[in-house]
Write an enzyme that holds these catalytic residues in place. Structure first.
Site, PDB file in Angstrom:
ATOM      1  CB  CYS A  49      86.389   0.434  87.593  1.00 37.14           C
ATOM      2  SG  CYS A  49      85.898   2.088  88.056  1.00 37.14           S
ATOM      3  CB  CYS A  65      82.097   3.749  86.734  1.00 38.97           C
ATOM      4  SG  CYS A  65      82.897   3.305  88.254  1.00 38.97           S
TER       5      CYS A  65
END
Length: 143
Positions: A52, A54
Site C-alpha cells: 500500500c 502508506c
C-alpha cells in the site's frame, strides 16, 4: 508459480529490498518466523510490510530514518499479502492486536512490548512516525 504470482513477486521485490537494504532479515515462511521467535533474545523491530501507499510513503521511510538514531538487537520483516503463512505466524505471537498492515511491532525476548498499527501510520508524516518509533525503541532498548 502461476503468472499472477510471478508478476506480484517481481512487483514487490523493490518493496522488500528497501527493508533488506536497511538491515532487515526477511522471514518468508512460518518455520522461519517460529525459529526466530523461539531463539530471539533482546529487542526486535518487526515490520509487517505491504504494497500500500502508506507503507511506501510513510512506514518504510520512517523505519529507515528511525534506524539512523537507534538500532535494536534484531530487525525482521514479513510481507502481508505475499508471504501469507509467515505473516500469519508472526501475527500469532501478538494476537491481542487486530491484524494491520503495514504495522510495526517492538518485541522483547519474543514478547510484544509495543505495536504501531496502520491507523498510526496512514495519514501521518514520516517524521512523526519516525519519532514515534525512536521513542518506543529508546524505552525498549534502555529498559
Amino acid at each position: 508459480m502461476n503468472a499472477y504470482e510471478e508478476y506480484m513477486k517481481a512487483i514487490v521485490q523493490p518493496m522488500r529490498q528497501e527493508l533488506v537494504d536497511a538491515g532487515f532479515t526477511e522471514l518468508t515462511t512460518a518455520d522461519e518466523v517460529h525459529e526466530f521467535m523461539a531463539t530471539t533474545k533482546g529487542v526486535s523491530l518487526v515490520v509487517i510490510n505491504s504494497v500500500c501507499g502508506c507503507a511506501a510513503g510513510s512506514a518504510r521511510p520512517a523505519v529507515r530514518e528511525a534506524l539512523k538514531e537507534i538500532k535494536p538487537d534484531h530487525l525482521v520483516t514479513v510481507f502481508a499479502g505475499q508471504d501469507r503463512e509467515a505473516t500469519a505466524a508472526m501475527r500469532s505471537y501478538f494476537e491481542e492486536v487486530p491484524p494491520s498492515s503495514p504495522s510495526i511491532a517492538i518485541l522483547r525476548d519474543g514478547q510484544l512490548e509495543y505495536f504501531i498499527p496502520r491507523e498510526q501510520i496512514e495519514g501521518y508524516e514520516v517524521e512523526q512516525i519516525r519519532d514515534h518509533i525512536v521513542g518506543v525503541l529508546k524505552q525498549a532498548c534502555n529498559a
